[in-house]
Design an enzyme around this catalytic site. Structure first.
Site, PDB file in Angstrom:
ATOM      1  N   GLU A   1     -88.123  43.865  49.884  1.00  0.00           N
ATOM      2  CA  GLU A   1     -89.201  43.073  50.903  1.00  0.00           C
ATOM      3  C   GLU A   1     -88.843  43.676  52.393  1.00  0.00           C
ATOM      4  O   GLU A   1     -89.393  43.811  53.163  1.00  0.00           O
ATOM      5  CB  GLU A   1     -89.026  41.678  50.884  1.00  0.00           C
ATOM      6  CG  GLU A   1     -90.081  41.239  49.584  1.00  0.00           C
ATOM      7  CD  GLU A   1     -88.902  41.052  48.295  1.00  0.00           C
ATOM      8  OE1 GLU A   1     -87.837  41.486  48.553  1.00  0.00           O
ATOM      9  OE2 GLU A   1     -89.456  40.429  47.241  1.00  0.00           O
TER      10      GLU A   1
ATOM     11  N   PHE B   1     -88.653  25.512  42.474  1.00  0.00           N
ATOM     12  CA  PHE B   1     -88.164  26.981  42.214  1.00  0.00           C
ATOM     13  C   PHE B   1     -88.494  27.860  43.346  1.00  0.00           C
ATOM     14  O   PHE B   1     -89.876  27.850  43.543  1.00  0.00           O
ATOM     15  CB  PHE B   1     -88.524  27.373  40.778  1.00  0.00           C
ATOM     16  CG  PHE B   1     -88.279  28.931  40.342  1.00  0.00           C
ATOM     17  CD1 PHE B   1     -86.910  29.149  40.228  1.00  0.00           C
ATOM     18  CD2 PHE B   1     -89.042  29.709  40.336  1.00  0.00           C
ATOM     19  CE1 PHE B   1     -86.513  30.528  40.110  1.00  0.00           C
ATOM     20  CE2 PHE B   1     -88.724  30.959  40.149  1.00  0.00           C
ATOM     21  CZ  PHE B   1     -87.580  31.357  39.831  1.00  0.00           C
ATOM     22  N   GLN B   2     -87.745  28.749  43.778  1.00  0.00           N
ATOM     23  CA  GLN B   2     -88.188  29.556  44.978  1.00  0.00           C
ATOM     24  C   GLN B   2     -88.617  29.227  46.040  1.00  0.00           C
ATOM     25  O   GLN B   2     -89.412  29.542  46.896  1.00  0.00           O
ATOM     26  CB  GLN B   2     -88.976  30.829  44.200  1.00  0.00           C
ATOM     27  CG  GLN B   2     -88.188  31.705  43.301  1.00  0.00           C
ATOM     28  CD  GLN B   2     -88.876  33.121  42.875  1.00  0.00           C
ATOM     29  OE1 GLN B   2     -90.149  33.129  42.708  1.00  0.00           O
ATOM     30  NE2 GLN B   2     -88.091  33.972  42.685  1.00  0.00           N
TER      31      GLN B   2
ATOM     32  N   LYS C   1     -99.252  28.161  47.121  1.00  0.00           N
ATOM     33  CA  LYS C   1    -100.026  28.590  46.251  1.00  0.00           C
ATOM     34  C   LYS C   1    -101.471  28.026  45.883  1.00  0.00           C
ATOM     35  O   LYS C   1    -102.332  28.617  45.466  1.00  0.00           O
ATOM     36  CB  LYS C   1     -99.094  28.617  44.919  1.00  0.00           C
ATOM     37  CG  LYS C   1     -99.681  29.262  43.680  1.00  0.00           C
ATOM     38  CD  LYS C   1     -98.745  29.385  42.619  1.00  0.00           C
ATOM     39  CE  LYS C   1     -99.104  30.358  41.472  1.00  0.00           C
ATOM     40  NZ  LYS C   1     -98.293  30.317  40.280  1.00  0.00           N
TER      41      LYS C   1
ATOM     42  N   MET D   1     -70.945  55.975  64.352  1.00  0.00           N
ATOM     43  CA  MET D   1     -70.973  55.387  65.308  1.00  0.00           C
ATOM     44  C   MET D   1     -69.791  54.309  65.352  1.00  0.00           C
ATOM     45  O   MET D   1     -69.162  54.145  66.455  1.00  0.00           O
ATOM     46  CB  MET D   1     -72.315  54.540  65.580  1.00  0.00           C
ATOM     47  CG  MET D   1     -72.520  54.038  67.097  1.00  0.00           C
ATOM     48  SD  MET D   1     -72.395  55.137  68.268  1.00  0.00           S
ATOM     49  CE  MET D   1     -73.838  55.673  68.636  1.00  0.00           C
TER      50      MET D   1
HETATM   51  C1  TPP Z   1     -77.762  46.438  59.037  1.00  0.00           C
HETATM   52  C2  TPP Z   1     -76.656  46.943  59.859  1.00  0.00           C
HETATM   53  N1  TPP Z   1     -75.366  46.678  59.732  1.00  0.00           N
HETATM   54  C3  TPP Z   1     -74.341  47.187  60.346  1.00  0.00           C
HETATM   55  C4  TPP Z   1     -74.561  47.928  61.509  1.00  0.00           C
HETATM   56  C5  TPP Z   1     -73.397  48.370  62.662  1.00  0.00           C
HETATM   57  N2  TPP Z   1     -73.721  49.703  62.727  1.00  0.00           N
HETATM   58  C6  TPP Z   1     -74.141  50.506  63.631  1.00  0.00           C
HETATM   59  S1  TPP Z   1     -74.111  52.031  63.604  1.00  0.00           S
HETATM   60  C7  TPP Z   1     -73.191  52.152  62.284  1.00  0.00           C
HETATM   61  C8  TPP Z   1     -72.961  53.327  61.334  1.00  0.00           C
HETATM   62  C9  TPP Z   1     -73.872  54.054  60.888  1.00  0.00           C
HETATM   63  O1  TPP Z   1     -73.521  54.853  60.232  1.00  0.00           O
HETATM   64  P1  TPP Z   1     -74.629  55.955  59.343  1.00  0.00           P
HETATM   65  O2  TPP Z   1     -75.854  55.480  59.079  1.00  0.00           O
HETATM   66  O3  TPP Z   1     -73.579  57.077  58.600  1.00  0.00           O
HETATM   67  O4  TPP Z   1     -75.057  56.810  60.898  1.00  0.00           O
HETATM   68  P2  TPP Z   1     -74.066  57.666  61.847  1.00  0.00           P
HETATM   69  O5  TPP Z   1     -73.639  56.726  62.992  1.00  0.00           O
HETATM   70  O6  TPP Z   1     -72.870  58.187  61.035  1.00  0.00           O
HETATM   71  O7  TPP Z   1     -74.974  58.720  62.562  1.00  0.00           O
HETATM   72  C10 TPP Z   1     -73.127  50.632  61.628  1.00  0.00           C
HETATM   73  C11 TPP Z   1     -72.335  50.304  60.649  1.00  0.00           C
HETATM   74  C12 TPP Z   1     -75.969  48.111  62.038  1.00  0.00           C
HETATM   75  N3  TPP Z   1     -76.418  48.635  63.005  1.00  0.00           N
HETATM   76  N4  TPP Z   1     -77.037  47.473  60.983  1.00  0.00           N
END
Ligand code: TPP
Length: 577
Positions: A51, A113-114, A163, A481
């Site tokens: 979802e 439920f749900q 529902k 990042m």
């Molecule tokens: C749902 C979620 N969880 C954690 C983060 C924190 N976060 C920001 S950038 C990142 C790394 C992303 O890694 P990747 O998808 O491999 O992309 P890259 O930075 O290597 O290009 C994380 C964990 C986020 N932005 N969103």
């Protein structure tokens, strides 16, 4: 007298009248009556695999068209799974309507439920939300929901429907008017302030236009182009505003902010007038607020009065639709051109020289290597193939920043990214929504190896509907990042950022029934991307890039925007004794 129809049918009747042609959703117990009607209805239902991705896909649809995107989920876990997408849409002002099923009215409050308090949970995730417990209310609520989602500052609206309402029988009553006494949208802008704005712009020696997602939302791209030309001002567009001014427009500088360009940030810092159009002075743009555009007077145009003065008190506040307001400012400047002033003209010329000089001094570089694929090289190749016209849905992380820096957009609604929430897992489902909305378009989903693994189930959706999306994984083997921040600010103590055991991309794609390929040499890049684009169906391209590259320029968190770090720290020479 109209015929008796079920609530579920009435809901689809309302959606059809709102011009909905596509719903992204996932069924469940309480939405069974709706899915039964969808079985042979002309509105297309797209079965996503989670979802959260229904909400992201609805956003992709909305972001790429400006139309309201629609998603749907069942009660309880279905509805709670939507929440990240709702917050994402709220942060980026994206119009979506989420329909959720709720347990029968007589069971509400019994821990049925749900059962989940979707109305309560979604209150802070939406621009507005409703719980429908009476069939007679349904048409009014649905039409209101679309009006609220799309009008003023756009945003997500959730409609929770029990529902029993979906099952009840009734007559569709056409809704002729929407009256929302507490909801006012100011569109025109204040005439006196508009005049003042035009005058300040004409008097300014170092103007800088700071344009954002509001320009895209308002459909004001052509008004912006006319404005920057009349004002003879350089312009930066935010992460949300990329494409609002064509990247090849002579007045376009680039993106400002934490990973913005040197010229954009120096331009903002040194301006004597900041013309802020449909922006919200996001902390990723302003850096340390006390040092943000310290020499500038500010004109701020926004449709949402709550944005005016929220972060920076403007000298000229204008609440209004940025398209209407720009139209009026443009008219004012056309009809009352600035009187000749040699001193001001000379200052303007010097300002332009300065801004262009900054751009030439520190351009955003498509860095290349002979042995490895640099992430910047990857983005510049996608830029070459896109020609400023492809839709690029990005996930979140380093790849998002390099894509924003190096892929050029000549139109709005091509660059789709999770700007405010920064939600990993956004890119692939957003690309799905966009490809449904604009089947004629070349759509790239640019994802990191981290975010991609949050969206893998949607490969099945891509196969099921034969969507020719080009998925490009910028695979650096890290949560890049986060790794970058640990390297720069935590002494390179890399904690929980290594992504080993990435699946074999070719086999993964084959398992889902389409073509995949992995590459790691720079000379493989251009032909592989060309092959992916030429291929008529979906394509998964896993691009192994330099693992330890960091995104620059960078304004360290809490830093001033003129204090950018332009490149990796240089090794310190050890003095010889
Ligand atoms: C749902 C979620 N969880 C954690 C983060 C924190 N976060 C920001 S950038 C990142 C790394 C992303 O890694 P990747 O998808 O491999 O992309 P890259 O930075 O290597 O290009 C994380 C964990 C986020 N932005 N969103």
């Amino acid at each position: 007298m109209s015929t008796l129809i079920s609530g579920a049918k009435m809901l689809l009747e309302c959606l059809a009248r709102e011009g909905v042609d596509c719903i992204f959703g996932y069924p469940g117990g309480v939405t069974l009556p709706l899915y039964d009607v969808l079985y042979d209805h002309h509105i297309r239902h797209v079965l996503v695999r989670h979802e959260e991705n229904a909400a992201f896909a609805a956003e992709g649809y909305a972001r790429s068209t400006g139309k309201v995107g629609v998603c749907c989920a069942t009660s309880g876990p279905g509805a709670t799974n939507l929440t990240t997408g709702l917050v994402d849409a709220l942060m980026d002002s994206i119009p979506i309507v989420a329909i959720t099923g709720q347990v029968p009215t007589r069971l509400i409050g019994t821990d049925a439920f749900q059962e989940a308090d979707t109305f309560g949970i979604s209150r802070s995730c939406t621009k507005h939300n409703y719980l429908v417990k009476k069939l007679d209310d349904l048409p009014q609520v649905i039409h209101e929901a679309f009006y609220v989602a799309a009008s003023g500052r756009p945003g997500p609206v959730l409609v929770d429907i029990t529902k029993d309402v979906l099952q009840a029988q009734g007559h569709y009553q056409h809704v002729t008017a929407i009256h929302l006494p507490g909801y006012k949208v100011f569109t025109e802008g204040h005439t006196g302030q508009i005049r003042r704005a035009a005058q300040l712009i004409q008097e300014s020696e170092r103007p800088m236009v700071y344009a954002g997602g509001g320009i895209v939302a308002a459909g004001a791209a052509s008004d912006l182009a006319e404005f920057v030309e009349l004002a003879d001002a350089p312009a930066v567009t935010t992460l949300m505003g990329l494409g609002a001014l064509p990247a090849n427009h002579p007045n376009f500088i680039s993106m400002p902010g934490m990973h913005g360009s040197f010229a954009a940030n120096m331009g903002m810092y040194n301006a004597d007038l900041l013309i802020a159009l449909g922006v919200r002075f996001d902390d990723r743009v302003t850096g340390r607020l006390a040092a943000f555009a310290p020499h500038a007077k500010v004109i701020h145009v926004d449709i949402d009065p709550a944005e005016i003065g929220k972060i920076r008190t403007p000298d000229v506040p204008i609440v209004g639709d940025v398209k209407r307001v720009l139209g009026r400012i443009n008219k004012q400047m056309r009809e009352h051109p600035a009187p000749a002033d040699d001193k001001r003209s000379a200052a303007r010329r010097a300002w332009w020289r300065q801004v262009r000089g900054w751009k030439e001094e520190h351009p955003l570089q498509p860095i290349k290597s002979d042995t490895e694929i640099k992430p910047q090289h990857l983005m510049s190749e996608i830029d070459r193939l896109s020609q400023g016209r492809a839709i690029v849905a990005s996930d979140v992380g380093q790849h998002q920043m390099w894509a924003a820096q190096l892929i050029r957009f000549h139109e709005p609604r091509l660059w789709l990214n999770s700007g405010g929430l920064g939600s990993m897992g956004f890119g692939l489902p957003a690309a799905i929504g966009a490809q449904f909305a604009r089947p004629d378009k070349l759509v790239f989903a640019i994802v990191g190896d981290g975010g991609f693994q949050m969206s893998v189930p949607e490969l099945a959706t891509i196969t099921a509907y034969g969507l020719p999306i080009k998925i490009v994984i910028m695979n650096n083997g890290y949560l890049g990042m986060v790794r970058q921040w640990q390297e720069l600010f935590y002494n390179n103590r890399l904690s929980a950022v290594e992504l080993n055991s990435f699946p074999d991309a070719e086999k993964l794609a084959a398992a889902y029934g389409f073509v995949g390929k992995s590459i790691e040499k720079p000379w493989e890049l251009a032909p592989a991307l060309e092959e992916a684009v030429k291929h008529p169906g979906p394509y998964l391209l896993n691009v192994k890039v330099t693992p330890n590259e960091s995104v620059y320029p960078m304004v360290p968190a809490g830093g001033a925007i003129n204090e950018m770090v332009l490149g990796p720290p240089q090794p310190v020479a050890v003095p010889t004794t």
